[in-house]
Scaffold this motif. Structure first.
Motif, mmCIF file in Angstrom:
data_model
loop_
_atom_site.group_PDB
_atom_site.id
_atom_site.type_symbol
_atom_site.label_atom_id
_atom_site.label_comp_id
_atom_site.label_asym_id
_atom_site.label_seq_id
_atom_site.Cartn_x
_atom_site.Cartn_y
_atom_site.Cartn_z
ATOM 1 N N HIS A 1 0.270 11.786 15.782
ATOM 2 C CA HIS A 1 -0.920 12.494 15.309
ATOM 3 C C HIS A 1 -0.812 12.783 13.812
ATOM 4 N N LEU A 2 -1.838 12.396 13.084
ATOM 5 C CA LEU A 2 -1.902 12.641 11.638
ATOM 6 C C LEU A 2 -3.273 13.207 11.290
ATOM 7 N N ILE A 3 -3.310 13.969 10.218
ATOM 8 C CA ILE A 3 -4.565 14.597 9.805
ATOM 9 C C ILE A 3 -4.956 14.064 8.432
ATOM 10 N N PHE A 4 -6.162 13.520 8.355
ATOM 11 C CA PHE A 4 -6.657 12.901 7.122
ATOM 12 C C PHE A 4 -7.545 13.880 6.358
ATOM 13 N N LYS A 5 -7.627 13.688 5.044
ATOM 14 C CA LYS A 5 -8.633 14.400 4.257
ATOM 15 C C LYS A 5 -9.990 13.857 4.701
ATOM 16 N N THR A 6 -10.995 14.698 4.640
ATOM 17 C CA THR A 6 -12.314 14.308 5.157
ATOM 18 C C THR A 6 -12.808 12.999 4.529
ATOM 19 N N ALA A 7 -12.688 12.891 3.209
ATOM 20 C CA ALA A 7 -13.197 11.693 2.523
ATOM 21 C C ALA A 7 -12.452 10.443 3.005
ATOM 22 N N VAL B 1 0.871 -1.181 0.000
ATOM 23 C CA VAL B 1 0.000 0.000 0.000
ATOM 24 C C VAL B 1 0.908 1.231 0.000
ATOM 25 N N ASN B 2 0.779 2.063 -1.026
ATOM 26 C CA ASN B 2 1.581 3.277 -1.125
ATOM 27 C C ASN B 2 0.859 4.421 -0.441
ATOM 28 N N VAL B 3 1.581 5.127 0.394
ATOM 29 C CA VAL B 3 1.011 6.277 1.102
ATOM 30 C C VAL B 3 1.978 7.453 0.991
ATOM 31 N N THR B 4 1.449 8.648 1.165
ATOM 32 C CA THR B 4 2.284 9.851 1.121
ATOM 33 C C THR B 4 2.033 10.666 2.375
ATOM 34 N N PHE B 5 3.111 10.999 3.058
ATOM 35 C CA PHE B 5 3.021 11.899 4.206
ATOM 36 C C PHE B 5 3.296 13.309 3.697
ATOM 37 N N VAL B 6 2.477 14.261 4.098
ATOM 38 C CA VAL B 6 2.639 15.639 3.650
ATOM 39 C C VAL B 6 2.965 16.492 4.870
ATOM 40 N N ARG B 7 4.170 17.031 4.872
ATOM 41 C CA ARG B 7 4.577 17.892 5.995
ATOM 42 C C ARG B 7 3.799 19.204 5.947
ATOM 43 N N ALA B 8 3.824 19.928 7.051
ATOM 44 C CA ALA B 8 3.114 21.203 7.132
ATOM 45 C C ALA B 8 3.617 22.192 6.082
ATOM 46 N N ASN B 9 4.880 22.063 5.668
ATOM 47 C CA ASN B 9 5.424 22.975 4.640
ATOM 48 C C ASN B 9 5.099 22.513 3.224
ATOM 49 N N GLY B 10 4.322 21.449 3.103
ATOM 50 C CA GLY B 10 3.896 20.961 1.789
ATOM 51 C C GLY B 10 4.793 19.881 1.208
ATOM 52 N N GLU B 11 5.946 19.657 1.825
ATOM 53 C CA GLU B 11 6.845 18.612 1.315
ATOM 54 C C GLU B 11 6.161 17.254 1.411
ATOM 55 N N LYS B 12 6.259 16.495 0.321
ATOM 56 C CA LYS B 12 5.626 15.176 0.292
ATOM 57 C C LYS B 12 6.679 14.090 0.445
ATOM 58 N N GLU C 1 -4.752 2.502 -0.775
ATOM 59 C CA GLU C 1 -3.725 2.785 -1.776
ATOM 60 C C GLU C 1 -3.795 4.254 -2.218
ATOM 61 N N GLY C 2 -2.636 4.920 -2.186
ATOM 62 C CA GLY C 2 -2.564 6.311 -2.625
ATOM 63 C C GLY C 2 -2.942 7.329 -1.565
ATOM 64 N N LEU C 3 -3.150 6.868 -0.348
ATOM 65 C CA LEU C 3 -3.562 7.755 0.744
ATOM 66 C C LEU C 3 -2.542 8.876 0.960
ATOM 67 N N GLU C 4 -3.038 10.089 1.135
ATOM 68 C CA GLU C 4 -2.178 11.222 1.515
ATOM 69 C C GLU C 4 -2.591 11.686 2.903
ATOM 70 N N ILE C 5 -1.624 11.760 3.802
ATOM 71 C CA ILE C 5 -1.919 12.113 5.181
ATOM 72 C C ILE C 5 -1.062 13.308 5.564
ATOM 73 N N HIS C 6 -1.673 14.288 6.207
ATOM 74 C CA HIS C 6 -0.931 15.473 6.617
ATOM 75 C C HIS C 6 -0.334 15.283 8.009
ATOM 76 N N VAL C 7 0.908 15.754 8.136
ATOM 77 C CA VAL C 7 1.619 15.681 9.408
ATOM 78 C C VAL C 7 1.574 17.080 10.018
ATOM 79 N N PRO C 8 1.058 17.210 11.242
ATOM 80 C CA PRO C 8 0.984 18.541 11.852
ATOM 81 C C PRO C 8 2.371 19.169 12.018
#
Ligand code: FES
Length: 158
Positions: free
Chosen positions: A96-102, A47-58, A142-149
């Motif tokens: 702690h991670l922040i998910f898109k609503t969907a 399962v491929n996932v992407t962590f997105v830092r607060a500065n937008g770096e993926k 698969e393809g999940l993008e999760i934001h890191v506070p």
């Protein structure tokens, strides 16, 4: 893919060579077939996932079905400072991670009381916050993008 391609080519060459030990014995080919099937299975489990830092770096990463998002961070040495300090024992809230609503609404399990208690101590809490150590990967993630506070709070330090 490269490994599978190489194995197939090796098998073809062996079958063309009349002195090949592989040609004269079915056991290695059966082993290769089993090995190839194992590889295919493993690829299905990725399962491929992407962590997105607060500065937008993926940060692209991956785990296996059944891994937690904490496992993904640890197993891939994802550079998230302080993440997972309690190693998934629900005592720190650093995961702690922040998910898109969907994506949040599709998560199969709702947070339990212990996770909610820890989330209350997390910085930058949102309505779609979860603890990464409690999120178990499934193939439909698969393809999940999760934001890191931007900041983390280690609840154990309080
Ligand atoms: S790793 Fe500590 S609460 Fe998740």
């Amino acid at each position: 893919m490269l490994v599978m391609h190489t194995i197939r080519n090796s098998a073809r060459l062996a079958l063309r060579n009349p002195t090949s030990a592989w040609r004269n014995s079915s056991a290695p080919l059966n082993s290769m077939r089993t090995f190839s099937m194992g590889l295919a299975l493993r690829q299905q489990d990725v399962v491929n996932v992407t962590f997105v830092r607060a500065n937008g770096e993926k940060i692209k990463s991956s785990g296996k079905v059944g891994d937690s998002l904490l496992d993904v961070v640890v197993n891939n040495n994802v550079d998230l400072d302080g993440f997972g300090a309690c190693e998934g024992t629900l005592t720190c809230s650093t995961c702690h991670l922040i998910f898109k609503t969907a994506d949040f609404e599709k998560l199969p399990d709702k947070p339990g009381d212990e996770e909610l208690d820890m989330l209350d101590l997390a910085y930058d809490l949102t309505d779609t916050s979860r603890l990464g150590c409690q999120i178990i990967l499934s193939k439909d993630m698969e393809g999940l993008e999760i934001h890191v506070p931007a900041t983390i709070n280690d609840a154990r330090a309080a």
